[in-house]
Design an enzyme around this catalytic site. Structure first.
Site, PDB file in Angstrom:
ATOM      1  N   ALA A 274      15.791  59.334   9.834  1.00  0.00           N
ATOM      2  CA  ALA A 274      15.815  60.759   9.498  1.00  0.00           C
ATOM      3  C   ALA A 274      15.502  60.966   8.019  1.00  0.00           C
ATOM      4  O   ALA A 274      14.731  61.859   7.649  1.00  0.00           O
ATOM      5  CB  ALA A 274      17.177  61.355   9.842  1.00  0.00           C
TER       6      ALA A 274
ATOM      7  N   ASP B 280      19.202  53.208  18.779  1.00  0.00           N
ATOM      8  CA  ASP B 280      19.624  52.524  17.559  1.00  0.00           C
ATOM      9  C   ASP B 280      20.116  51.098  17.809  1.00  0.00           C
ATOM     10  O   ASP B 280      19.668  50.146  17.158  1.00  0.00           O
ATOM     11  CB  ASP B 280      20.721  53.347  16.879  1.00  0.00           C
ATOM     12  CG  ASP B 280      20.957  52.932  15.441  1.00  0.00           C
ATOM     13  OD1 ASP B 280      21.598  51.884  15.228  1.00  0.00           O
ATOM     14  OD2 ASP B 280      20.501  53.639  14.532  1.00  0.00           O
TER      15      ASP B 280
ATOM     16  N   LEU C 277      20.217  53.144  11.859  1.00  0.00           N
ATOM     17  CA  LEU C 277      18.764  53.266  11.832  1.00  0.00           C
ATOM     18  C   LEU C 277      18.307  54.683  12.134  1.00  0.00           C
ATOM     19  O   LEU C 277      17.290  55.139  11.604  1.00  0.00           O
ATOM     20  CB  LEU C 277      18.137  52.274  12.815  1.00  0.00           C
ATOM     21  CG  LEU C 277      18.431  50.807  12.505  1.00  0.00           C
ATOM     22  CD1 LEU C 277      17.751  49.895  13.510  1.00  0.00           C
ATOM     23  CD2 LEU C 277      17.998  50.450  11.082  1.00  0.00           C
ATOM     24  N   ASP C 278      19.038  55.400  12.981  1.00  0.00           N
ATOM     25  CA  ASP C 278      18.701  56.812  13.215  1.00  0.00           C
ATOM     26  C   ASP C 278      18.813  57.599  11.917  1.00  0.00           C
ATOM     27  O   ASP C 278      17.945  58.411  11.585  1.00  0.00           O
ATOM     28  CB  ASP C 278      19.636  57.408  14.266  1.00  0.00           C
ATOM     29  CG  ASP C 278      19.187  57.126  15.685  1.00  0.00           C
ATOM     30  OD1 ASP C 278      17.985  57.291  15.971  1.00  0.00           O
ATOM     31  OD2 ASP C 278      20.019  56.744  16.509  1.00  0.00           O
ATOM     32  N   VAL C 279      19.903  57.385  11.191  1.00  0.00           N
ATOM     33  CA  VAL C 279      20.110  58.127   9.946  1.00  0.00           C
ATOM     34  C   VAL C 279      19.066  57.733   8.903  1.00  0.00           C
ATOM     35  O   VAL C 279      18.514  58.589   8.200  1.00  0.00           O
ATOM     36  CB  VAL C 279      21.536  57.887   9.420  1.00  0.00           C
ATOM     37  CG1 VAL C 279      21.729  58.564   8.064  1.00  0.00           C
ATOM     38  CG2 VAL C 279      22.574  58.400  10.424  1.00  0.00           C
TER      39      VAL C 279
END
Length: 388
Positions: A180, A147, A175-177
């Site tokens: 997802a 991220d 950015l990961d969230v």
């Protein structure tokens, strides 16, 4: 499982989660929250690397709090994908699945023998979700998709902070969230299509595309401004493309946010002839000068003083709260966003619930993350039973 498990829309779907760390596991977590059976496929030696990740010494009697946060409510099957016997069992499990998620680097699953084309031949109805850092082509495809690194490469770190600051990343894995969420949207869209056509599909998402997508408003301005780097404001920067007074301001006892407001109204409410001398058309061209005046005035009184003046006048504003302050508010209590999970060792941990409400009801799931390999025997035995 949640109390409403029998009514959840994804009940009866089986999801295989091959992913580690955050984006892939969070997508699988959301599918679990919505009722799917999620089986986490892990290495027999150590499992998901998040099992050993400790942040600020946050452990639950030997367990990783981070791991429980991303993987609550799932099952765990331990399998060595490099061993033919284990791989064959996983292939049999793939044939029973509705969704499969992984975040290996491009090409890894193909080498293992679980690339999309192979999996589609095993199970034409499967929806195959793949997460990468930078997409499957191009010179960055093999870079580590983490991220902070993607925030740095994508320009996001130069949007926050004031003009004289260095780059400022977000304080969480934004950015990961976001990735997802994109993956879940794609998977659900393919499941709807499968209900019509009977065929599955391939969903590919990456952190870099998510970085561009979450900044689409500002990035569109950039593209149409001769691709000039946005100029962060010298004071109270919150969005480089918003005119004064938009931003955060320090009062005598804290901070508050001041959103879009006509300059004449700002001048009236703050009692400033200086601000009133600027036409609305100059709210952007002279924003740093205007914001310095606003900041100097705001610093003279407490936060509540300004809220008592601004809110009755219909101005969009809010105090800047820290987490201890936030959790004491009535707004936080009204959402009831916290739930308690109890780990296999018996330790209790408070965490967030699914943010979605269905049919007027919030979704809670008190099940913890599984012990490594806890469901291996039961899952593989069920395959044998199904064959018999």
């Amino acid at each position: 499982m949640p109390e409403t498990a029998s009514n959840l829309p994804l009940r009866g779907l089986r999801v295989l989660d091959f992913a580690q760390f955050l984006a892939g596991p969070v997508a699988a977590l959301r599918l679990s929250d919505l009722g799917a059976e999620v089986i986490k496929i892990e290495r027999p030696q150590g499992g998901d690397l998040c099992r050993s990740m400790v942040v600020n010494d946050q452990r639950l009697e030997g367990d990783s709090l981070v791991f429980h946060t991303f993987n609550r409510g799932k099952k765990s099957v331990a399998a060595d994908l490099k061993q033919p016997a284990d791989l064959e069992k996983i292939r049999a499990l793939v044939a029973t699945a509705d969704v499969m998620i992984h975040n290996f680097r491009p090409g890894v699953m193909e080498r293992i023998g679980l690339g999309y084309d192979t999996v589609r031949d095993l199970n034409p109805r499967i929806v195959y979700g793949a997460v990468s850092g930078y997409g499957t082509t191009g010179p960055w495809r093999d870079k580590p998709g983490q991220d902070l690194l993607v925030q740095s490469l994508s320009g996001i770190a130069w949007l926050s902070g004031n003009a004289n600051d260095g780059p400022v990343p977000t304080g969480f894995a934004m950015l990961d969230v976001a990735t997802a969420g994109n993956l879940v949207q794609g998977i659900l869209a393919c499941l709807v299509r499968r209900g019509i056509s009977g065929k599955g599909g391939l969903v590919e998402v990456d952190l870099l595309s998510s970085a561009i997508d979450v900044t689409f408003e500002q990035f569109t301005c950039f593209l149409n401004d001769n691709e000039q780097q946005p100029r962060r404001h010298e004071t109270g920067n919150a969005n480089p493309y918003q005119p004064a007074p938009y931003g955060l301001y320090q009062a005598s006892d804290g901070w508050f946010a001041f959103a879009m407001t006509p300059l004449a109204k700002v001048a009236e409410l703050l009692g400033s002839a200086e601000i009133g001398a600027f036409p609305q058309a100059q709210a952007f061209s002279h924003l740093n000068e205007i914001k310095r005046i606003v900041a100097a005035i705001c610093a003279t009184k407490p936060v509540q003083h300004w809220l008592d003046i601004l809110e009755p006048a219909g101005i969009w504003c809010a105090p800047v709260l820290d987490w201890p302050g936030f959790v004491k508010t009535d707004g936080f209590a009204a959402l009831d966003p916290v739930q308690t999970i109890r780990t296999p060792s018996g330790a209790a941990a408070r965490t967030t619930r699914c943010p979605i409400r269905l049919d007027g009801q919030a979704l809670h799931n008190s099940a913890p993350a599984p012990l490594l390999g806890a469901d291996t025997a039961a899952v593989f035995d069920s395959l044998q039973t199904a064959r018999a």
